[in-house]
Design a protein around this motif. Structure first.
Motif, PDB file in Angstrom:
ATOM      1  N   THR A   1      46.022  45.379  34.338  1.00 23.51           N
ATOM      2  CA  THR A   1      45.727  46.766  34.724  1.00 23.51           C
ATOM      3  C   THR A   1      44.254  46.952  35.029  1.00 23.51           C
ATOM      4  O   THR A   1      43.883  47.698  35.957  1.00 23.51           O
ATOM      5  N   LEU A   2      43.379  46.277  34.299  1.00 21.07           N
ATOM      6  CA  LEU A   2      41.941  46.367  34.563  1.00 21.07           C
ATOM      7  C   LEU A   2      41.631  45.820  35.962  1.00 21.07           C
ATOM      8  O   LEU A   2      40.813  46.402  36.705  1.00 21.07           O
ATOM      9  N   GLY A   3      42.280  44.743  36.335  1.00 19.45           N
ATOM     10  CA  GLY A   3      42.084  44.209  37.685  1.00 19.45           C
ATOM     11  C   GLY A   3      42.492  45.216  38.750  1.00 19.45           C
ATOM     12  O   GLY A   3      41.801  45.397  39.767  1.00 19.45           O
ATOM     13  N   LEU A   4      43.603  45.918  38.523  1.00 20.16           N
ATOM     14  CA  LEU A   4      44.039  46.954  39.458  1.00 20.16           C
ATOM     15  C   LEU A   4      43.021  48.086  39.551  1.00 20.16           C
ATOM     16  O   LEU A   4      42.750  48.615  40.642  1.00 20.16           O
ATOM     17  N   ALA A   5      42.459  48.454  38.396  1.00 19.92           N
ATOM     18  CA  ALA A   5      41.463  49.528  38.396  1.00 19.92           C
ATOM     19  C   ALA A   5      40.226  49.115  39.195  1.00 19.92           C
ATOM     20  O   ALA A   5      39.668  49.913  39.973  1.00 19.92           O
ATOM     21  N   HIS A   6      39.769  47.876  39.014  1.00 18.98           N
ATOM     22  CA  HIS A   6      38.623  47.391  39.798  1.00 18.98           C
ATOM     23  C   HIS A   6      38.964  47.383  41.290  1.00 18.98           C
ATOM     24  O   HIS A   6      38.121  47.741  42.133  1.00 18.98           O
ATOM     25  N   SER A   7      40.196  47.016  41.628  1.00 13.86           N
ATOM     26  CA  SER A   7      40.601  47.014  43.035  1.00 13.86           C
ATOM     27  C   SER A   7      40.570  48.419  43.620  1.00 13.86           C
ATOM     28  O   SER A   7      40.144  48.623  44.771  1.00 13.86           O
ATOM     29  N   GLU A   8      41.027  49.391  42.832  1.00 10.23           N
ATOM     30  CA  GLU A   8      41.002  50.783  43.292  1.00 10.23           C
ATOM     31  C   GLU A   8      39.578  51.221  43.603  1.00 10.23           C
ATOM     32  O   GLU A   8      39.336  52.035  44.508  1.00 10.23           O
ATOM     33  N   LEU A   9      38.628  50.687  42.829  1.00 15.82           N
ATOM     34  CA  LEU A   9      37.219  51.029  43.026  1.00 15.82           C
ATOM     35  C   LEU A   9      36.553  50.106  44.054  1.00 15.82           C
ATOM     36  O   LEU A   9      35.334  50.160  44.237  1.00 15.82           O
ATOM     37  N   LYS A  10      37.369  49.239  44.685  1.00 16.05           N
ATOM     38  CA  LYS A  10      36.872  48.263  45.661  1.00 16.05           C
ATOM     39  C   LYS A  10      35.882  47.291  45.039  1.00 16.05           C
ATOM     40  O   LYS A  10      34.984  46.758  45.704  1.00 16.05           O
ATOM     41  N   GLN A  11      36.036  47.084  43.741  1.00 14.51           N
ATOM     42  CA  GLN A  11      35.205  46.104  43.025  1.00 14.51           C
ATOM     43  C   GLN A  11      36.005  44.791  42.978  1.00 14.51           C
ATOM     44  O   GLN A  11      36.507  44.361  41.949  1.00 14.51           O
ATOM     45  N   TYR A  12      36.095  44.145  44.152  1.00 15.20           N
ATOM     46  CA  TYR A  12      37.017  43.030  44.291  1.00 15.20           C
ATOM     47  C   TYR A  12      36.584  41.784  43.508  1.00 15.20           C
ATOM     48  O   TYR A  12      37.420  41.023  43.027  1.00 15.20           O
ATOM     49  N   ARG A  13      35.264  41.584  43.402  1.00 15.78           N
ATOM     50  CA  ARG A  13      34.788  40.442  42.632  1.00 15.78           C
ATOM     51  C   ARG A  13      35.220  40.586  41.164  1.00 15.78           C
ATOM     52  O   ARG A  13      35.710  39.629  40.545  1.00 15.78           O
ATOM     53  N   GLN A  14      35.032  41.791  40.603  1.00 17.29           N
ATOM     54  CA  GLN A  14      35.416  42.038  39.207  1.00 17.29           C
ATOM     55  C   GLN A  14      36.925  41.927  39.039  1.00 17.29           C
ATOM     56  O   GLN A  14      37.421  41.408  38.039  1.00 17.29           O
ATOM     57  N   ALA A  15      37.669  42.413  40.054  1.00 13.97           N
ATOM     58  CA  ALA A  15      39.125  42.327  39.982  1.00 13.97           C
ATOM     59  C   ALA A  15      39.576  40.871  39.952  1.00 13.97           C
ATOM     60  O   ALA A  15      40.416  40.467  39.134  1.00 13.97           O
TER      61      ALA A  15
END
Length: 416
Positions: free
Chosen positions: A350-364
């Motif tokens: 779920t944290l990866g999805l949240a980073h993706s929503e924020l366009k934080q793809y490296r973190q995702a």
């Protein structure tokens, strides 16, 4: 006569006899303190023991009763007196042996039914409930020979002791049977505790229908006692499992209205939050989960594992409510608590999805890479595709190619 000069040794035997016949126990003890001329010392000790017992002078009664030799004809009677003296001093374990002897050998035992009950009580109190059962059965059998009032009074005591023994066993069926036998005899002040114990016994028996069948009569009583919160949660879960969702929710909501500050109210918020979440009512679920997680001593009340699950749900709900920043914050904090594997895996996904929503793809991508150690996810093409997209959007083309090759290998293995 003694005061006027008569020989006390000559007068005391007559005084002793008068006091014995008149039931003047203390006077008898006083006049026989130094013995009675011409009277057998063993018989005197027995009479003195019984007089002291009548006065509730238990220690002197014990001392006198112990003077009677085991091979004396009056030994069973002395044993009966000794047992009562020991019981009076709070020594039920020590009373078992002399009381058993009296029951076996005393011919004129007063109220045998009551004596068998007393033995059962001593055995139960001494931590020997299994040995108490035969004595209770004997008491119940002999009670049938008593006049109605005595019989009913003794049977009530027998039923209550059977219930007490059953309440300490690990056999819910035994407790349920004993409770039904003793229900009408239970003192009002003890009823809430026993009703709650019956509720637990029904829960252990997995008899949801019978459990819910007690709700109309028992729940109002339980609500007024110390078990309101725990009973509410048990009834709630039974209603939920019986697909009576509206009644289940009402049960919790009414409890929270009358006990908002109780520890069980924290758990009730968790249950209601879960129910709202399953119903797709995410905003309401989030509010309830927050109340549970931020309540005083929430970790202590819920336990670390359940607390972590609530925190995960908060992160998931935040994401569903389009608040990816809060989701990242909550889930990152949760992972620092080192939750159990199942919660950790869900939190990372779920944290990866949240980073993706924020366009934080490296973190995702970095978040999801941690999950490749989980065998089921490592072989999951949908998860692998999600990871590949994040790596590509993070412009990590080398890692993207590596994951594409891995995905191809998984697909090939699956096709074989």
């Amino acid at each position: 006569a003694v005061q006027l000069g008569a020989d006390a040794a000559a007068v005391n035997p007559r005084l002793f006899d008068i006091y014995l016949r008149a039931g003047k126990h203390q006077e008898l003890l006083n006049v026989s303190a130094n013995g009675i001329a011409g009277m057998d010392a063993t018989l005197l000790a027995l009479v003195r023991a019984e007089a002291a017992l009548a006065l509730k002078q238990y220690a002197p009664a014990e001392a006198e009763a112990k003077k009677i030799p085991a091979d004396h004809a009056q030994a069973p009677r002395a044993a009966y007196t000794l047992a009562q003296a020991l019981i009076g001093q709070g020594k039920p374990a020590e009373a078992v042996e002399p009381l058993t002897l009296a029951l076996q050998k005393m011919k004129d035992l007063p109220s045998p039914a009551a004596a068998w009950f007393t033995l059962a009580n001593c055995l139960s109190t001494s931590g020997k409930p299994a040995e108490a059962q035969p004595a209770l059965a004997k008491a119940r059998d002999l009670a049938g020979k008593l006049p109605e009032k005595e019989r009913n009074d003794l049977l009530t005591q027998v039923s209550l002791l059977e219930l007490n023994i059953a309440s300490k066993s690990e056999k819910p069926d035994a407790f349920l049977k004993a409770f039904e036998n003793a229900r009408n005899a239970v003192p009002p002040e003890k009823l809430p505790d026993l009703l709650f114990q019956r509720l637990h016994a029904l829960l252990k028996s997995n008899d949801t229908k019978a459990l819910l069948g007690t709700m109309a009569d028992d729940y109002p009583v339980l609500q007024k006692g110390p078990h309101d919160g725990q009973a509410t949660l048990i009834y709630y879960r039974a209603l939920r499992d019986a697909k009576r969702a509206d009644e289940a929710r009402k049960c919790l909501e009414e409890f929270m209205a009358r006990s908002p500050a109780s520890p069980e109210a924290v758990r009730a918020n968790v249950e209601l939050s879960n129910a709202r979440m399953q119903a797709g009512e995410f905003a309401e679920a989030a509010v309830l989960a927050q109340k549970a997680a931020t309540a005083p001593d929430a970790k202590t009340v819920l336990g670390q594992e359940m607390y972590n699950e609530v925190q995960y749900n908060r992160g998931l709900l935040a994401l569903k409510l389009k608040d990816a920043n809060q989701a990242v914050q909550l889930l990152t904090a949760l992972l620092q608590e080192k939750p159990v594997d199942a919660v950790r895996e869900n939190a990372l996904k779920t944290l990866g999805l949240a980073h993706s929503e924020l366009k934080q793809y490296r973190q995702a991508a970095d978040t999801w890479l941690q999950l490749l150690s989980v065998e089921s996810l490592a072989k999951d093409l949908a998860f692998r595709d999600q990871l590949i997209r994040a790596l590509f959007l993070a412009q990590d083309y080398k890692s993207t190619l590596t994951q594409l090759e891995a995905a191809a290998g998984i697909a090939g293995d699956a096709a074989k």
